[in-house]
Write an enzyme that holds these catalytic residues in place. Structure first.
Site, PDB file in Angstrom:
ATOM      1  N   ASP A 111       0.861  -1.175   0.000  1.00  0.00           N
ATOM      2  CA  ASP A 111       0.000   0.000   0.000  1.00  0.00           C
ATOM      3  C   ASP A 111       0.904   1.234   0.000  1.00  0.00           C
ATOM      4  OD1 ASP A 111       0.980   0.261   2.539  1.00  0.00           O
ATOM      5  OD2 ASP A 111      -0.901  -0.173   3.550  1.00  0.00           O
ATOM      6  N   ASP A 293      -8.460  -7.285  -0.151  1.00  0.00           N
ATOM      7  CA  ASP A 293      -7.583  -7.518   0.997  1.00  0.00           C
ATOM      8  C   ASP A 293      -8.357  -7.093   2.221  1.00  0.00           C
ATOM      9  OD1 ASP A 293      -6.169  -4.959   2.556  1.00  0.00           O
ATOM     10  OD2 ASP A 293      -7.133  -4.439   0.663  1.00  0.00           O
ATOM     11  N   CYS A 331     -13.724 -28.653   6.393  1.00  0.00           N
ATOM     12  CA  CYS A 331     -12.548 -27.856   6.043  1.00  0.00           C
ATOM     13  C   CYS A 331     -11.332 -28.749   5.854  1.00  0.00           C
ATOM     14  CB  CYS A 331     -12.290 -26.834   7.151  1.00  0.00           C
ATOM     15  SG  CYS A 331     -10.843 -25.807   6.874  1.00  0.00           S
ATOM     16  N   CYS A 333      -8.184 -27.626   5.906  1.00  0.00           N
ATOM     17  CA  CYS A 333      -6.975 -26.911   6.326  1.00  0.00           C
ATOM     18  C   CYS A 333      -6.154 -27.773   7.287  1.00  0.00           C
ATOM     19  CB  CYS A 333      -7.317 -25.557   6.939  1.00  0.00           C
ATOM     20  SG  CYS A 333      -7.686 -25.566   8.705  1.00  0.00           S
ATOM     21  N   CYS A 336      -7.773 -28.024  10.869  1.00  0.00           N
ATOM     22  CA  CYS A 336      -8.974 -28.844  11.023  1.00  0.00           C
ATOM     23  C   CYS A 336      -8.684 -30.333  10.826  1.00  0.00           C
ATOM     24  CB  CYS A 336     -10.060 -28.382  10.063  1.00  0.00           C
ATOM     25  SG  CYS A 336     -10.779 -26.805  10.584  1.00  0.00           S
ATOM     26  N   HIS A 362      -6.432 -21.193   9.976  1.00  0.00           N
ATOM     27  CA  HIS A 362      -7.761 -21.660   9.561  1.00  0.00           C
ATOM     28  C   HIS A 362      -8.508 -20.576   8.784  1.00  0.00           C
ATOM     29  CE1 HIS A 362     -11.778 -23.318   9.464  1.00  0.00           C
ATOM     30  NE2 HIS A 362     -12.175 -22.130   9.878  1.00  0.00           N
TER      31      HIS A 362
END
Length: 398
Positions: A111, A293, A331, A333, A336, A362
């Protein structure tokens, strides 16, 4: 001893990489929603995409560049203001730029520092040249204008630099908003000129650094449209809609996006800054936005607020004390597949650092895979159906 990286591969880019005639390639459209590929000298991004916020060149919650790959992240976002204050952009340049410094090899967007100057810094004074303000770390006086922001971002060597703009607080007076928009447009022309100079200098960290312009205009539709038309003439690498999700009602935000996108170049990537919830993302994709974002998934995670396929849960609730099931049964991930709600709740209550790492991983996985599901829905021409099905569920607090 320490493993020293070979000299960065930027020399080879100079001769082998030529700006592609089409950096943004539209693959498919459903209504206004766009499925595309965005090509940079750090690889191609599948859009719509979510950028993971690494404020001080690290994701808060002890999540590394290596983890980001595992979590399906495509772009990392870092904050120019924070890195200028600490460790200093000259230090990062001396270390070979942000990519070598962090070891993240995908695209990085920085940014401009503008938002932080207006939100964090105290005692700021704005003129045509730029903004003088006091550092939030040690109070020292710093001046930042378009040229300074471009120089700092050039030192960081990010893939994409954002133009330096003024962030006006909503609600704002019409006359002030109009003057601010005009100044932001003048600043943008200065950003473009300075970046061209920096990219042409020998020894520049990333001589193919891209520049995105930012549309402003508060909640005034006429100012938004006029400003967008004006900055579109500068033929930049991409365009962002800034100054939203700062307290205005959601419907107002959607209305502004509806009004602005028709005036954004069709063949350039579109980025909605600082947005937002899964529902916000679905609604913005529907209106033609490609890139997002937000600190929300990581910030919420650190307080135990987790996104799941069935809605939002608060892991601090006592009902999870004995719950040996994962955060989300559906999930995939790494968290999980291994840990239980009961254990992660215990870590949060004990203020163990691991709680932040597991919850942030997660939520970032959730966001990146929501984007993948959106892309698949667009590929298959069923995005409208997908949005209808998901929007309410993902916003439900369980």
């Amino acid at each position: 001893g320490m493993h020293v990286h070979p000299s960065s591969p930027r020399e080879t880019y100079r001769c082998t990489y030529h700006k592609k005639s089409q950096e943004y390639k539209l693959l498919k459209q459903e209504g206004s929603a766009r499925r595309a590929e965005f090509t940079t000298n750090r690889g191609t991004v599948q859009t719509p995409a979510f950028m993971n916020v690494a404020t001080a060149a690290a994701i808060k919650g002890a999540v590394s560049a290596e983890d980001l790959k595992t979590l399906g992240c495509q772009i990392m976002l870092s904050n120019t203001y924070h890195l200028h204050v600490r460790p200093g952009d000259e230090v990062i340049r001396g270390c070979g730029g942000l990519h070598r410094f962090t070891t993240w090899d995908g695209p990085i967007l920085t940014d401009s520092g503008g938002f932080q100057v207006f939100s964090l810094a105290s005692l700021r004074h704005i003129t045509e040249e730029g903004v003088t303000f006091a550092s939030h770390v040690d109070g020292r006086r710093i001046f930042m204008g378009p040229e300074e922001s471009m120089t700092i971002q050039s030192n960081l060597g990010s893939t994409i630099a954002m133009a330096f703009d003024e962030c006006v607080e909503n609600p704002a007076e019409y006359s002030y908003s109009k003057a601010s928009c005009e100044r932001t447009a003048r600043w943008l022309a200065r950003c473009k000129k300075k970046m061209a100079e920096l990219n042409a200098m020998p020894g520049t960290v990333n001589p193919e650094q891209m520049l995105f312009g930012i549309n402003q205009g508060c909640t005034y539709t006429d100012l938004r449209v006029e400003h967008m038309k004006r900055i579109a003439e500068l033929e930049l690498d991409g365009y962002a809609i800034g100054g939203l999700a700062v307290g205005e009602p959601t419907e107002v935000m959607y209305d502004i996006i509806d009004n602005v996108t028709p005036h954004m170049p069709q063949n350039k990537i579109r980025y909605l800054m600082g947005v937002g919830t899964p529902a916000n993302i679905l609604n913005a994709v529907e209106r033609g936005v490609d890139l997002f974002d937000c600190v929300m998934p990581s910030r919420n995670a650190r307080h135990g607020h987790l996104f799941t396929s069935k809605g939002i849960i608060n892991l601090n609730n006592k009902k999870y004390e004995y719950d040996m099931s994962p955060i989300d049964e559906n999930c995939g991930c790494p968290v999980c597949s291994r840990y239980s709600k009961a254990y992660i709740r215990h870590l949060l209550k004990s203020q163990e650092m691991l709680s932040q790492r597991l919850t942030v991983m997660h939520n970032l996985w959730f966001y990146n895979h929501l984007m993948e599901d959106i892309r698949n829905a667009l590929d298959n021409g069923c995005f409208a159906e997908f949005k209808r099905e998901k929007e309410e569920i993902l916003s439900t607090r369980i």
